[in-house]
Write a protein that holds these residues in place. Sequence first.
Motif, mmCIF file in Angstrom:
data_model
loop_
_atom_site.group_PDB
_atom_site.id
_atom_site.type_symbol
_atom_site.label_atom_id
_atom_site.label_comp_id
_atom_site.label_asym_id
_atom_site.label_seq_id
_atom_site.Cartn_x
_atom_site.Cartn_y
_atom_site.Cartn_z
ATOM 1 N N THR A 1 80.772 73.329 -33.634
ATOM 2 C CA THR A 1 81.709 72.628 -34.491
ATOM 3 C C THR A 1 81.342 72.911 -35.938
ATOM 4 O O THR A 1 80.156 72.839 -36.294
ATOM 5 C CB THR A 1 81.655 71.109 -34.225
ATOM 6 O OG1 THR A 1 81.939 70.878 -32.836
ATOM 7 C CG2 THR A 1 82.646 70.358 -35.092
ATOM 8 N N ALA B 1 85.733 76.997 -39.146
ATOM 9 C CA ALA B 1 86.069 77.460 -37.797
ATOM 10 C C ALA B 1 86.312 78.967 -37.785
ATOM 11 O O ALA B 1 86.659 79.564 -38.799
ATOM 12 C CB ALA B 1 87.308 76.720 -37.298
ATOM 13 N N SER C 1 77.147 83.649 -25.110
ATOM 14 C CA SER C 1 78.195 82.938 -25.851
ATOM 15 C C SER C 1 77.852 81.469 -25.998
ATOM 16 O O SER C 1 77.233 80.871 -25.116
ATOM 17 C CB SER C 1 79.539 83.062 -25.128
ATOM 18 O OG SER C 1 79.932 84.403 -25.065
ATOM 19 N N ARG C 2 78.280 80.883 -27.107
ATOM 20 C CA ARG C 2 78.095 79.469 -27.387
ATOM 21 C C ARG C 2 79.349 78.950 -28.086
ATOM 22 O O ARG C 2 80.146 79.721 -28.613
ATOM 23 C CB ARG C 2 76.883 79.226 -28.312
ATOM 24 C CG ARG C 2 75.553 79.743 -27.807
ATOM 25 C CD ARG C 2 74.966 78.783 -26.790
ATOM 26 N NE ARG C 2 73.596 79.103 -26.469
ATOM 27 C CZ ARG C 2 73.210 79.921 -25.496
ATOM 28 N NH1 ARG C 2 74.101 80.537 -24.767
ATOM 29 N NH2 ARG C 2 71.943 80.143 -25.248
ATOM 30 N N THR C 3 79.489 77.626 -28.132
ATOM 31 C CA THR C 3 80.540 76.995 -28.922
ATOM 32 C C THR C 3 79.883 76.054 -29.913
ATOM 33 O O THR C 3 78.780 75.551 -29.675
ATOM 34 C CB THR C 3 81.535 76.213 -28.036
ATOM 35 O OG1 THR C 3 80.811 75.235 -27.294
ATOM 36 C CG2 THR C 3 82.272 77.145 -27.088
ATOM 37 N N VAL D 1 79.686 83.122 -31.108
ATOM 38 C CA VAL D 1 79.888 81.676 -31.285
ATOM 39 C C VAL D 1 81.345 81.436 -31.667
ATOM 40 O O VAL D 1 81.859 81.984 -32.635
ATOM 41 C CB VAL D 1 78.967 81.100 -32.370
ATOM 42 C CG1 VAL D 1 79.136 79.593 -32.476
ATOM 43 C CG2 VAL D 1 77.509 81.459 -32.091
ATOM 44 N N SER D 2 81.996 80.587 -30.862
ATOM 45 C CA SER D 2 83.344 80.152 -31.156
ATOM 46 C C SER D 2 83.233 78.792 -31.849
ATOM 47 O O SER D 2 82.759 77.821 -31.238
ATOM 48 C CB SER D 2 84.148 80.036 -29.852
ATOM 49 O OG SER D 2 85.469 79.642 -30.136
ATOM 50 N N VAL D 3 83.619 78.735 -33.114
ATOM 51 C CA VAL D 3 83.458 77.528 -33.911
ATOM 52 C C VAL D 3 84.824 76.884 -34.100
ATOM 53 O O VAL D 3 85.785 77.530 -34.520
ATOM 54 C CB VAL D 3 82.823 77.855 -35.286
ATOM 55 C CG1 VAL D 3 82.659 76.587 -36.121
ATOM 56 C CG2 VAL D 3 81.486 78.561 -35.095
ATOM 57 N N ARG D 4 84.890 75.598 -33.767
ATOM 58 C CA ARG D 4 86.153 74.861 -33.947
ATOM 59 C C ARG D 4 86.014 73.848 -35.058
ATOM 60 O O ARG D 4 84.966 73.501 -35.503
ATOM 61 C CB ARG D 4 86.587 74.198 -32.643
ATOM 62 C CG ARG D 4 85.517 73.395 -31.979
ATOM 63 C CD ARG D 4 85.983 72.812 -30.635
ATOM 64 N NE ARG D 4 84.916 71.999 -30.115
ATOM 65 C CZ ARG D 4 83.935 72.424 -29.329
ATOM 66 N NH1 ARG D 4 83.920 73.654 -28.911
ATOM 67 N NH2 ARG D 4 82.999 71.613 -28.943
ATOM 68 N N GLU E 1 85.563 82.871 -35.196
ATOM 69 C CA GLU E 1 84.748 83.589 -34.216
ATOM 70 C C GLU E 1 83.639 84.326 -34.960
ATOM 71 O O GLU E 1 83.907 85.060 -35.918
ATOM 72 C CB GLU E 1 85.613 84.573 -33.423
ATOM 73 C CG GLU E 1 86.733 83.896 -32.644
ATOM 74 C CD GLU E 1 86.238 82.896 -31.615
ATOM 75 O OE1 GLU E 1 85.264 83.207 -30.906
ATOM 76 O OE2 GLU E 1 86.824 81.790 -31.526
#
Length: 188
Positions: free
Chosen positions: A96, A159, A92-94, A185-188, A161
């Motif tokens: 922007t 943003a 998992s990664r995060t 990847v969770s993108v905000r 998932e």
Amino acid sequence: FTPGSDDRGQPTHFLPQRQFGVFVAVVPGDFGKQTVTWTLTTQGQALSVPGYIRPEWEISAMEELTSGRQPPVMRFSSDGRAMQGPAGPTTSRTATAGTPLALDVWLAGPRPTEEEQASAKTPVSWGLHRGAVAVTFDKAEQRIDRPGRTTTLATFARAGEYTLRVVAGRPATTGCCWTTAFVKVSVR
């Protein structure tokens, strides 16, 4: 899927051309003569693919019996967990939205294919597996030395998932030899 869960990790995006190791549908050891059916509906048309177990169809995705070839060993960090074969481990990664995310892959033995030996490089490709919108990769397809490391940059337009798929190696007609892994990847 029937029977069982509708969502077994299948993709929401399909890359052009034939793809290998896209996802795995796990069945219990006592599955016997049952059938599992995957139905995909797109643009109003439903297509179904039945799956069942027959001993004469059994292949080893971990070794080509005639040549002894094996899938490359992949890691997401230099000292990370080793992955090999089509089972699809996940990390998992995060990120922007609009900012490139660096994705590193380290490859190691075992013995490369004849084609890889001739070119001294192993193919590595990235693609969107699941997510709301397309992802841009600066290097979606590369060839790297084994052992070696490669980095690609993934940029997400908005943003949400996402799940990205990375494949190292090239499958043969026998069902061997590549390694598939996924990055959520969770993108905000």
